[in-house]
Structure formats: structure tokens, C-alpha cells
Scaffold this active site. Structure first.
Site, mmCIF file in Angstrom:
data_model
loop_
_atom_site.group_PDB
_atom_site.id
_atom_site.type_symbol
_atom_site.label_atom_id
_atom_site.label_comp_id
_atom_site.label_asym_id
_atom_site.label_seq_id
_atom_site.Cartn_x
_atom_site.Cartn_y
_atom_site.Cartn_z
ATOM 1 N N ASN A 30 -12.957 -3.230 3.136
ATOM 2 C CA ASN A 30 -13.914 -2.140 3.327
ATOM 3 C C ASN A 30 -14.978 -2.243 2.246
ATOM 4 O O ASN A 30 -14.663 -2.512 1.088
ATOM 5 C CB ASN A 30 -13.190 -0.790 3.236
ATOM 6 C CG ASN A 30 -12.089 -0.667 4.269
ATOM 7 O OD1 ASN A 30 -12.274 -1.014 5.421
ATOM 8 N ND2 ASN A 30 -10.938 -0.193 3.845
ATOM 9 N N ASP A 59 0.857 -1.184 0.000
ATOM 10 C CA ASP A 59 0.000 0.000 0.000
ATOM 11 C C ASP A 59 0.897 1.239 0.000
ATOM 12 O O ASP A 59 1.900 1.271 0.706
ATOM 13 C CB ASP A 59 -0.887 -0.011 1.253
ATOM 14 C CG ASP A 59 -2.003 1.020 1.194
ATOM 15 O OD1 ASP A 59 -1.690 2.233 1.100
ATOM 16 O OD2 ASP A 59 -3.169 0.623 1.262
ATOM 17 N N ILE A 60 0.536 2.246 -0.800
ATOM 18 C CA ILE A 60 1.376 3.454 -0.869
ATOM 19 C C ILE A 60 1.196 4.354 0.353
ATOM 20 O O ILE A 60 1.994 5.254 0.573
ATOM 21 C CB ILE A 60 1.147 4.251 -2.176
ATOM 22 C CG1 ILE A 60 -0.298 4.693 -2.306
ATOM 23 C CG2 ILE A 60 1.597 3.439 -3.380
ATOM 24 C CD1 ILE A 60 -0.539 5.668 -3.450
ATOM 25 N N GLU A 113 -12.639 3.063 -0.803
ATOM 26 C CA GLU A 113 -12.261 4.166 -1.687
ATOM 27 C C GLU A 113 -12.061 3.718 -3.122
ATOM 28 O O GLU A 113 -12.327 4.467 -4.053
ATOM 29 C CB GLU A 113 -10.989 4.842 -1.163
ATOM 30 C CG GLU A 113 -11.197 5.518 0.177
ATOM 31 C CD GLU A 113 -9.918 6.116 0.741
ATOM 32 O OE1 GLU A 113 -8.863 6.051 0.074
ATOM 33 O OE2 GLU A 113 -9.983 6.652 1.856
ATOM 34 N N HIS A 170 -10.736 -5.602 -2.467
ATOM 35 C CA HIS A 170 -9.354 -5.734 -2.028
ATOM 36 C C HIS A 170 -9.310 -5.925 -0.519
ATOM 37 O O HIS A 170 -10.194 -5.483 0.197
ATOM 38 C CB HIS A 170 -8.509 -4.524 -2.444
ATOM 39 C CG HIS A 170 -8.995 -3.213 -1.927
ATOM 40 N ND1 HIS A 170 -10.113 -2.563 -2.428
ATOM 41 C CD2 HIS A 170 -8.512 -2.413 -0.938
ATOM 42 C CE1 HIS A 170 -10.289 -1.422 -1.787
ATOM 43 N NE2 HIS A 170 -9.336 -1.310 -0.867
ATOM 44 N N HIS A 175 -6.778 -5.655 2.920
ATOM 45 C CA HIS A 175 -5.597 -5.072 3.532
ATOM 46 C C HIS A 175 -5.015 -6.125 4.466
ATOM 47 O O HIS A 175 -5.715 -6.598 5.375
ATOM 48 C CB HIS A 175 -5.961 -3.824 4.349
ATOM 49 C CG HIS A 175 -6.563 -2.731 3.534
ATOM 50 N ND1 HIS A 175 -5.833 -1.647 3.109
ATOM 51 C CD2 HIS A 175 -7.825 -2.559 3.066
ATOM 52 C CE1 HIS A 175 -6.622 -0.843 2.409
ATOM 53 N NE2 HIS A 175 -7.835 -1.380 2.376
#
Length: 113
Positions: free
Chosen positions: A86, A29-30, A94, A99, A101
Site C-alpha cells: 500500500n 500480521d497482528i 498506515e 512493507h 503483505h
């Protein structure tokens, strides 16, 4: 309209990839919120769990095993890790491509309210 994740899958946008096979892609993750913060996505575009179908059941089951494999490969499985997805606006989603995490490498505290 193509999501940022689809562009990463298509190699239009670079990512720090830690795992890839024919069905899944995982990358750092950025904006990490933990020492290790990996995003794990299916290459099949599914908006989120709310829109997953029975047809997606096998793929989503395999995804759970991929998450565990990545945690083991990164050396965080023994000490523990957290997996979060999420869903929709109130859930904090978002990017509308399902996806997960994968967070670890340190003690993960309680979620903030």
C-alpha cells in the site's frame, strides 16, 4: 520518528517472526485478513515505493525473492498467494516503512471497493 516496524527490527517490540536475515524481516500480521498473513519488510527504512530510489533497486529485487522463499517455506507457493503493498493515504498505507503483505493459505477473493 521511529515507526512500529523499526521498533520490531530493533527488537523493542515483540513479533512472531517467520524469516530474518541481514536485510529483511518477516512476521505475522497482528490483524490477519487471510489464513496466512505475513508482513515482509526491508531493514533499511524506505517510506514506500513512491520514495524508493535507483539505489534501492537491488534491495527491492531481493525482496521479491524473499517473498517467494517465505511462500515456499510456508507451503503456499504451489496453490498460490497474493502480494500487496500500500502506498500513501489513498492506497491504504498506515505504517510509513515499505512493507509487503503476503496472503495465502486459502483462496484470496477480489479486493473490496
Amino acid at each position: 520518528m521511529s515507526t512500529i516496524f523499526q521498533k520490531i527490527i530493533d527488537k523493542e517490540i515483540p513479533a512472531n517472526i517467520v524469516y530474518e536475515d541481514s536485510e529483511f524481516l518477516a512476521f505475522h500480521d497482528i490483524n490477519p485478513v487471510a489464513k496466512i498473513h505475513i508482513l515482509v519488510i526491508p531493514k533499511k527504512e524506505i517510506r514506500n515505493l513512491d520514495e524508493a530510489t535507483e539505489e534501492d533497486a537491488l534491495l527491492l529485487g531481493k525482496l521479491q525473492l524473499v517473498l517467494e522463499k517465505i511462500a515456499r517455506d510456508l507451503g503456499i507457493a504451489k496453490d498460490g498467494y497474493r502480494v500487496i503493498t500500500n502506498i500513501n493515504g489513498n492506497g491504504g498505507q498506515e505504517v510509513f516503512h515499505i512493507h509487503y503483505h503476503l496472503l495465502g493459505g486459502e483462496k484470496i477473493g477480489v479486493l473490496n471497493k
